[in-house]
Design an enzyme around this catalytic site. Structure first.
Site, short mmCIF file in Angstrom:
data_model
loop_
_atom_site.label_atom_id
_atom_site.label_comp_id
_atom_site.label_asym_id
_atom_site.label_seq_id
_atom_site.Cartn_x
_atom_site.Cartn_y
_atom_site.Cartn_z
N ARG A 1 0.80 -1.24 -0.04
CA ARG A 1 0.11 -0.04 0.09
C ARG A 1 0.77 1.24 -0.12
NH1 ARG A 1 -2.35 -3.91 -0.81
NH2 ARG A 1 -4.51 -4.40 -0.43
N GLU B 1 1.70 1.77 -3.48
CA GLU B 1 0.44 2.49 -4.25
C GLU B 1 0.46 3.61 -4.02
OE1 GLU B 1 -2.73 -0.21 -4.13
OE2 GLU B 1 -4.00 1.36 -3.90
N SER C 1 13.89 15.76 3.27
CA SER C 1 15.13 14.95 3.65
C SER C 1 14.43 13.74 4.26
CB SER C 1 15.90 15.56 4.92
OG SER C 1 16.79 14.56 4.90
#
Lengths: 153, 153, 153, 153, 153, 153, 153, 153, 153, 153
Positions: free
Chosen positions: G93, G96, G119
């Site tokens: 996920r 995704e 960063s």
């Protein structure tokens, strides 16, 4: 293959004039392999070499400048073969030679020269047709690269 | 590199006896490159060749059978280089030569021979040290493969 | 990372003796980066360099031969980083520099030198700590490679 | 290489005016490498820098707005090299340096600075031509990145 | 699939004339598979074969030259399938056959012939429809390749 | 190659008894290719087939149960070749045949059968040695798969 | 996942003492996420942090040194997930989210901050459980990274 | 990046009207990140949301229908980043966070919630600018996804 | 396949007791597919489910704790298939279904439900044997996943 | 997604006539999933099916021939999803189902049917909307493929 318009133009001119790479090479004073590399965008030429090449190919004066700009520039090399390992059987055999004989060659080179590499830049390559035997023709390839020893510091 | 126990045993024997591939090749009557290919599991040998090899390497009689079984078998070739493109700089130069000069070589071969390939099976390869120039040593590689024309049917 | 037993043994000895690569480099008369490359199996050493290295690391006499055999040999280079692009953030920054500044560097090098490459074999590399500014430390990396012009033939 | 129309337009203007990156850099007050990065779409410029660049390149007033829109924007970086590892031999050497000397550099940086990385954003890069030796030219590359220590929380 | 304009033109002519590869093959005196390979840019034809092919396909005289130039040239082979493993279920079964039966075939070939390969260049391939059984049709594929023994040197 | 202990045990027994796949196949009443597939873990056998196989290979009664458990199970197929495209030259030719002749075969099959595929499950494969010509031996491969038409719903 | 023996030992001790990462974090004075990163070999700890960690985990004195050597060292980060994209649905996920919301986030960050990056080194990450709604629990993830503007030179 | 004509048209209108995603979000009553996702083709909008978006962007009535057709449709998501890992340094940091902190996050989520995942569909994401510290700006990213426990059946 | 020792132990016990997944599922009160997923390390079980599973498999009391520790933990899912696309023909058909029918299914789901996805977590899967037809057996697979609409914010 | 002009034309006609796949399916007498597969170039239709489809979509007589030529042909299947694993979250869940439940399904199928596969060619697929529960909608997918036992020979 990933071929530029410049390459297409030069190949068409070569075909129209029915010239071999060997003939072009002789006219320019360079090896046929280097000439093919130049036309396929893998090498850069001096102004004089450009002029000779475009002349023998019969490129009209008016079109020469745009060719010279490309031929004279340091190209982005190595992008001709877009799929790797190459799908073309002839090219694939060179890949196979590397897989099967690569490590043996590495060992022999280290045995003869020590730690270092064969340069692929200070390098020449010839392709010869061996017809000495009656029942077979052989492709002979002669590579010659400067040995570069590893620097210590 | 992906090296079998057989290869390790033969390389250790070679090192212990302080032999070069060239010396082994002369003793067997084969090229040093082919000998290296055999020891690295990329070729198969006749019973006689196996015996000569194991003798010059000083492998004791009792251990020879297990070596012969491997050396005599048709190996699964081409698996030595586990990462591709090869990470080793010397091997990587062969990959680079293919990228830069592969298509030019293909064109020259077709120009000289027609449609077909250079065999990588009916094939020989030599590595030579050229010391003819004062300020550089060159690695010369000579490949020779039978030309195989494409069959039509 | 893909680390051999030889490398592990040398790193453990270095840690046990609490030595820096810099200290080892000074003792051998070589750069700390080259020493690290040697210990990580990316370079080969002369017999004398091997002896100095093993002495400062306190490797017992009896164990030195097996180390020397490896350190003296031309290694299969470039296999340390097993995933590519590298997953380690520090190493990944070098990949990023190549992606972002690679082509600009290529253009500048061609503009200054012509068609050719910077050798990675006739090559040195230094890492320096710049503490000249109060509020930041900088990592300075100095690479120097011989320019190799493309050969024509 | 994956080059935008903006980059092509700027490179053509640079060629027509026969300017080097060095000359453009001096006119703008920036390093030649940064200027090349900007032109190749790897950096963004202030309005003032845009104006100076377009002026020295001789881009006509009427065409400047569309250039400024692109040069002023934060670009999607790193997409120039479409095949990786790079097929171009010059670029490939940087990949090789990372493979061979990457882990040694990582170890030296940690030894000198502790756990953290060299920034590739707060970062500068120079390319210099070293002609101090009679028989060789060297490419010197100087990278300088801020050290960023790993934060704990 | 990655299909050239030449291939598209020939396939359209074939469809317009409602010809099968079998019918074209008979007219030319070549196998239907070879004809399909030629039309899909995987083989090269003699001048006579080109003429016969273009005639049966009803390509007008004026357009024949550009077709002949392509059909006559040694093509860059193997680039039709742009994703690999092939996504098309019919093509994917050949991939699956190689995965499941590839090594068994290798062992049987070595058992029958010794160390060497089946040529894919001195090679023919037939596709036959077997309707001998009432409740099933079978696709029979007959491959025949020259055995090439590994050369020793 | 990725070979299980079961496969290694069966291959060793086969070698010790100096049996060919052909001989084993005749003893079991199955094709030599299917027998090789079974031994290499690409097929599953009935209890009776297992018993016959282990008997001819001379596997002692006490060890048979563990072999039967594996040979009787539906295996996870297709994992023998761990690098793809295969690095072994013999296997690589099958890959090349698919690249060059795959699409032509697809077109011929559709022309003869309509929309559907050749099954690789309801499928047989033979390898034959053709020595009918004086100066060459040919490897003949005969594949036969049930045609499966695409269902509509 | 690619887990070292050190990580396995620490996780086993954590399980035997029935401790949560949260409890360990409180005992050390660090965030639970950082503690998990440390145990999984993605961060390095000071000597004091090492001692506190090993004490709360109940690692016996005699075994602590070998743990401290690893925990104290700057690790090779990022190698936990051996397949990418990750096959684990929870990890997938995050991949995704990057594919769908990555470019939108990039645009928003540039709109708010200009050219530069967030960063991932000067960076903290929290995971919180939101149970404020009756019919759902939500996972809240809070990332905070220093903005690093691109340097010009 | 792989950007559609619809996205280009909307981004150009946004630039011409000098609008931020934040301003558009306020006008529509949606988060700036969701608005950016919509414009970049990663979300779908209701008719009302489409109308508001096109109005604030000043898209003329006549052109709105074709925009609405695209914005209203369920898009094929996740295709913006054409190279993966992403080459852009800002996007690459999210990849790095996943590599370094992904497994620690997984473990913490399981510790707090049990077996299941954070939804990336019932999910919101905010980007905030933290300027509370004098010498640094921080990018804060807040993700919130519904916890979905694994169903057993 | 990448199978843990826990999985191997459970599969061996299942085979020794000659149990089907169906029988185990009935004894535990769970679907056979979920049971197989649990045994293959793709799901986690409650203490009660663990006890029932280990009892029916006849795992001795003394060995149960180490099994429970693994079965009870949230596993790293999805790593069973180590090569992708899967080489096993049965698994490969699921890949093929996705390639051929994936986009059609996506369109149908959006047409019926709007923008969102079928959950693979709040999800059940059944495999049924359809023997209603005389001349064929059919494999019926029934998947049921909760529809998750995309959240806007 | 990789969509042909034929598919685009048919989808536009479907949208202009405001038809669902379900409505088209009823008009043709085929399942909505098969219709979607046909329109997306993953299936081939009979002349009658083509006529019905083009009629209900309102394609003018004059344009039908070119559509029929494509719809009638056996297509090159499986090329819709150009990145794999699919980046679209809905499609990605099918990939995830295969990773997590693929091997369990394989084992259950072998347990119920023996050695063989579920055909993806003699295959049907339905998508149903389950609204039987008040607080959730479920996507039900029903796959049915002929079982093909492995042939022995």
């Amino acid at each position: 293959m990933n071929i530029t318009e410049t390459t297409q133009g030069l190949l068409k001119a070569k075909q129209d004039k029915n010239l071999t790479f060997e003939a072009i090479g002789k006219a320019i004073g360079r090896s046929e392999v280097w000439v093919a590399a130049l036309i396929y965008g893998q090498a850069s030429a001096s102004s004089e070499e450009c002029q000779k090449l475009l002349e023998i190919l019969g490129i009209p004066e008016s079109a020469r400048d745009s060719y010279i700009q490309v031929l004279h520039k340091c190209p982005s090399k190595g992008g001709l073969i877009t799929h790797f390992p190459p799908t073309d059987p002839l090219l694939n055999r060179f890949y196979e030679i590397m897989l099967v004989y690569g490590v043996p060659m590495k060992e022999i080179i280290h045995e003869k020269f020590g730690d270092g590499i064969m340069s692929a830049v200070d390098f020449t390559l010839k392709v010869e047709k061996d017809e000495s035997k009656a029942d077979e023709k052989r492709v002979n390839i002669l590579m010659s690269g400067k040995f570069l020893p590893y620097k210590k510091w």
